[in-house]
Design a protein around this motif. Structure first.
Motif, short mmCIF file in Angstrom:
data_model
loop_
_atom_site.label_atom_id
_atom_site.label_comp_id
_atom_site.label_asym_id
_atom_site.label_seq_id
_atom_site.Cartn_x
_atom_site.Cartn_y
_atom_site.Cartn_z
N GLY A 87 -13.86 27.44 -49.82
CA GLY A 87 -14.25 26.13 -49.30
C GLY A 87 -13.43 25.61 -48.15
N HIS A 88 -12.54 26.43 -47.60
CA HIS A 88 -11.71 25.98 -46.49
C HIS A 88 -12.40 26.24 -45.14
CE1 HIS A 88 -8.54 25.23 -49.33
NE2 HIS A 88 -8.62 26.48 -49.78
N HIS A 89 -12.11 25.41 -44.16
CA HIS A 89 -12.64 25.58 -42.81
C HIS A 89 -11.69 26.51 -42.05
CE1 HIS A 89 -14.66 24.58 -39.04
NE2 HIS A 89 -13.44 24.53 -38.51
N VAL A 90 -12.19 27.62 -41.57
CA VAL A 90 -11.34 28.65 -40.95
C VAL A 90 -11.88 28.98 -39.56
CG1 VAL A 90 -10.46 31.00 -41.18
CG2 VAL A 90 -10.82 29.60 -43.23
N GLU A 91 -10.99 28.96 -38.58
CA GLU A 91 -11.36 29.34 -37.21
C GLU A 91 -10.24 30.16 -36.59
OE1 GLU A 91 -12.67 26.42 -34.37
OE2 GLU A 91 -13.47 25.12 -35.96
N TRP A 92 -10.62 31.03 -35.65
CA TRP A 92 -9.63 31.81 -34.92
C TRP A 92 -9.11 30.98 -33.76
CZ3 TRP A 92 -7.98 36.84 -36.15
CH2 TRP A 92 -8.58 37.37 -37.30
N VAL A 93 -7.89 30.48 -33.91
CA VAL A 93 -7.25 29.60 -32.92
C VAL A 93 -5.76 29.94 -32.89
CG1 VAL A 93 -6.75 27.22 -32.26
CG2 VAL A 93 -8.88 27.74 -33.45
N THR A 94 -5.19 29.96 -31.70
CA THR A 94 -3.75 30.20 -31.54
C THR A 94 -3.09 28.93 -31.01
OG1 THR A 94 -4.13 32.54 -31.06
CG2 THR A 94 -1.99 31.63 -30.42
N PRO A 95 -1.93 28.52 -31.54
CA PRO A 95 -1.26 27.32 -31.04
C PRO A 95 -0.94 27.43 -29.55
CG PRO A 95 -0.23 28.08 -33.07
CD PRO A 95 -1.19 29.15 -32.66
N GLN A 96 -1.05 26.30 -28.87
CA GLN A 96 -0.68 26.24 -27.45
C GLN A 96 0.83 26.02 -27.36
OE1 GLN A 96 -2.92 26.84 -24.77
NE2 GLN A 96 -4.01 27.56 -26.59
N VAL A 97 1.53 27.11 -27.57
CA VAL A 97 3.00 27.10 -27.56
C VAL A 97 3.47 28.13 -26.55
CG1 VAL A 97 5.01 27.76 -28.97
CG2 VAL A 97 3.24 26.31 -29.96
N ASP A 98 4.56 27.85 -25.86
CA ASP A 98 5.14 28.84 -24.95
C ASP A 98 5.94 29.82 -25.80
OD1 ASP A 98 6.61 30.29 -23.10
OD2 ASP A 98 6.85 28.59 -21.73
N PHE A 99 5.28 30.89 -26.24
CA PHE A 99 5.92 31.84 -27.13
C PHE A 99 7.10 32.55 -26.47
CE2 PHE A 99 1.76 31.44 -29.19
CZ PHE A 99 2.15 31.26 -30.51
N ALA A 100 6.96 32.86 -25.18
CA ALA A 100 8.07 33.54 -24.48
C ALA A 100 9.31 32.65 -24.50
CB ALA A 100 7.66 33.87 -23.05
N GLN A 101 9.13 31.36 -24.24
CA GLN A 101 10.24 30.42 -24.28
C GLN A 101 10.82 30.34 -25.69
OE1 GLN A 101 9.28 26.21 -24.09
NE2 GLN A 101 10.98 25.83 -22.68
N ALA A 102 9.95 30.35 -26.69
CA ALA A 102 10.41 30.27 -28.08
C ALA A 102 11.25 31.48 -28.46
CB ALA A 102 9.21 30.14 -29.01
N PHE A 103 10.78 32.69 -28.13
CA PHE A 103 11.53 33.89 -28.48
C PHE A 103 12.86 33.94 -27.73
CE2 PHE A 103 7.36 35.66 -29.91
CZ PHE A 103 7.75 36.00 -31.19
N GLU A 104 12.87 33.52 -26.47
CA GLU A 104 14.11 33.51 -25.70
C GLU A 104 15.12 32.55 -26.31
OE1 GLU A 104 15.72 32.62 -21.15
OE2 GLU A 104 13.59 32.40 -21.63
N ALA A 105 14.66 31.35 -26.68
CA ALA A 105 15.56 30.36 -27.27
C ALA A 105 16.08 30.82 -28.63
CB ALA A 105 14.85 29.02 -27.41
N GLN A 106 15.19 31.40 -29.42
CA GLN A 106 15.59 31.88 -30.74
C GLN A 106 16.64 32.98 -30.61
OE1 GLN A 106 14.06 30.50 -33.44
NE2 GLN A 106 13.91 31.96 -35.09
#
Length: 490
Positions: free
Chosen positions: A294-313
């Motif tokens: 009963g859950h609503h499911v869609e293929w969506v990716t967050p609008q996040v700067d992943f390259a920036q995230a991995f670099e900072a991490q």
């Protein structure tokens, strides 16, 4: 060695069920501890997941103040050899450099664990300082995946996951700084919750937001055990520099009811990283299952700067770790890590990070802020996002490029090899949000494949509600009749 149950019966009990039997007077906490000791004798020679047992805590479960009237009633518990210290017990952190180290006091979480009635009977393996994704330094120890001992456990909560999966104990301590609870839980058929920042204390460690990329927790075989652990052990220590979340209702009560229909985004495209094709098919199957519930499911990716995230991490890990090593060196009067006692990549991490500038740290923290707020906006529209727990198949033992024994001269390249396989879990560590690995799928090798759900801060209860709904829909057990190759019941 004395046992009070046959091994099939022992493996069929979660920690909650064992506690109920103690409460009813059918069995004693000491008898449970002795059975766990026998399980270690049976299993540890095959997978090498337990470093040491504490004979005094096995003989007398009330040792060191364990509350036998707590929620877990003296259920035996294994502590990862990294994270919260245990007074006067060895904590060697998977390193020759730390051999003989004994904390002078219990950490705050250790006292919470004892108050919950969990009897800490021993410690489990971890890679050196928890840095890499596998426990395999033959000079220290090698830990094998009980589903197939030719494969790695992943890490860093390797020994805890292997011990729970093999039936030694139903519940064990784990830590997570980028996926170290969720990733090995995903390859062992376990539930691995990385709580929101501000649920479980890391005291007396860093009072700094970047220190809290690492959180504490547990791995278990049942959702109710994880819920009870969080309910019993949550809360801040004296002097915490930030507020700690509270739940209006105990998670143990929340999980008895299905969540409202949820909006669940699904993705395996995470910046430059993509999942193995078989993993995508398992992700699609999981998405269909969620729709059936009963859950609503869609293929969506967050609008996040992943390259920036991995670099900072990566910057965060390197700089924090370098200072951690530096403090150890100063205590020992050393100017650099001894090559004979510290693994090569960990020496290079110290070299890379020890002179990191304030400007580099400021840029990192600015990225933490930007990425966290972007993800927060995403969670205003979506309750959760689903990915696989990791993106590539669990390697065979000996894949050196993932180890801190690697001879890779480039620390940044070494880290990005990790991100290539551990793509999905670091984001929750950076942002302080909650994530859980649930055993819903299988790899082609026959090793489990976790499905990873992330949600906004302080929404841990809804993750557990969904996990419990899925567990009920699968007949009360995620793994059902599947048993690892190395298991107490075999």
């Amino acid at each position: 060695m004395k046992t009070v149950m046959n091994w099939q019966e022992w493996a069929s009990h979660d920690a909650t069920a064992l506690a109920e039997r103690v409460q009813q007077g059918e069995i004693s906490a000491a008898e449970l501890a002795q059975q766990a000791q026998a399980a270690v004798s049976l299993i540890n020679p095959q997978i090498g997941s337990v470093v040491e047992l504490f004979d005094d805590a096995i003989a007398a479960p009330q040792t060191d103040g364990t509350r036998l009237d707590g929620p877990f009633r003296g259920v035996p518990f294994l502590m990862k050899d990294l994270g919260p210290g245990i007074k006067n017990r060895l904590q060697e952190q998977g390193s020759k450099f730390m051999q003989g180290n004994r904390p002078a006091e219990d950490a705050f979480l250790t006292t919470q664990i004892r108050a919950a009635g969990l009897n800490i009977i021993g410690r489990t393996t971890t890679p050196e300082f928890g840095v890499c994704g596998s426990v395999e330094n033959p000079e220290v120890y090698v830990t094998r995946n009980p589903w197939d001992p030719a494969y790695t456990t992943f890490g860093s909560s390797a020994g805890s996951c292997a011990s729970v999966a093999a039936g030694i104990v139903p519940l064990a301590h784990a830590t997570d700084g980028g996926g170290s609870i969720r990733i090995p839980a995903g390859s062992h058929g376990l539930i691995g919750l990385k709580s929101s920042r501000g649920v479980l204390s890391i005291a007396p460690a860093l009072s700094d937001i970047t220190g809290f990329v690492s959180t504490q927790g547990c791995v278990s075989r049942s959702v109710r055990d994880t819920a009870r652990f969080i309910d019993s052990c949550r809360g801040g220590a004296p002097g915490e520099f930030m507020p700690y979340w509270e739940s209006k209702q105990p998670y143990s009560e929340m999980i008895k009811h299905d969540p409202v229909p949820l909006r669940i985004a699904v993705s395996h495209e995470w910046g430059n990283y993509r999942s193995d094709a078989h993993f995508v098919s398992e992700l699609e199957r999981t998405a269909r299952f969620l729709k059936e519930l009963g859950h609503h499911v869609e293929w969506v990716t967050p609008q996040v700067d992943f390259a920036q995230a991995f670099e900072a991490q990566t910057t965060c890990y390197i700089s924090n770790f370098a200072q951690f090593i530096q403090r150890l060196l100063e205590k020992k009067g050393l100017s650099s890590p001894p090559e004979a006692l510290v693994e090569p990549i960990n020496i290079r991490l110290w070299q890379k990070g020890i002179d990191m500038s304030y400007s580099e740290r400021w840029k990192m923290q600015d990225a933490f802020n930007t990425v966290s707020r972007d993800l927060g906006r995403f969670f205003q529209q979506w309750d959760m996002i689903l990915t696989p727990t990791f993106s590539k198949p669990t390697p065979l033992l000996g894949e050196k490029k993932y180890l801190t024994l690697s001879d890779n001269p480039d620390v940044m390249d070494w880290f990005y090899n990790l991100w290539d396989i551990f793509s999905y879990t670091p984001l929750a560590s950076l942002t302080g949000t909650a994530g859980i690995s649930i055993p819903l799928a299988w790899q082609q090798s026959g090793i489990p494949l976790g499905m990873h759900f992330q949600t906004r801060q302080a929404n841990d209860g809804q993750l557990l509600q969904l996990a419990a709904q899925l567990e009920r829909a699968l007949g009360g057990s995620f793994i059902r009749n599947n048993v690892p190759q190395v298991h107490v019941s075999r």
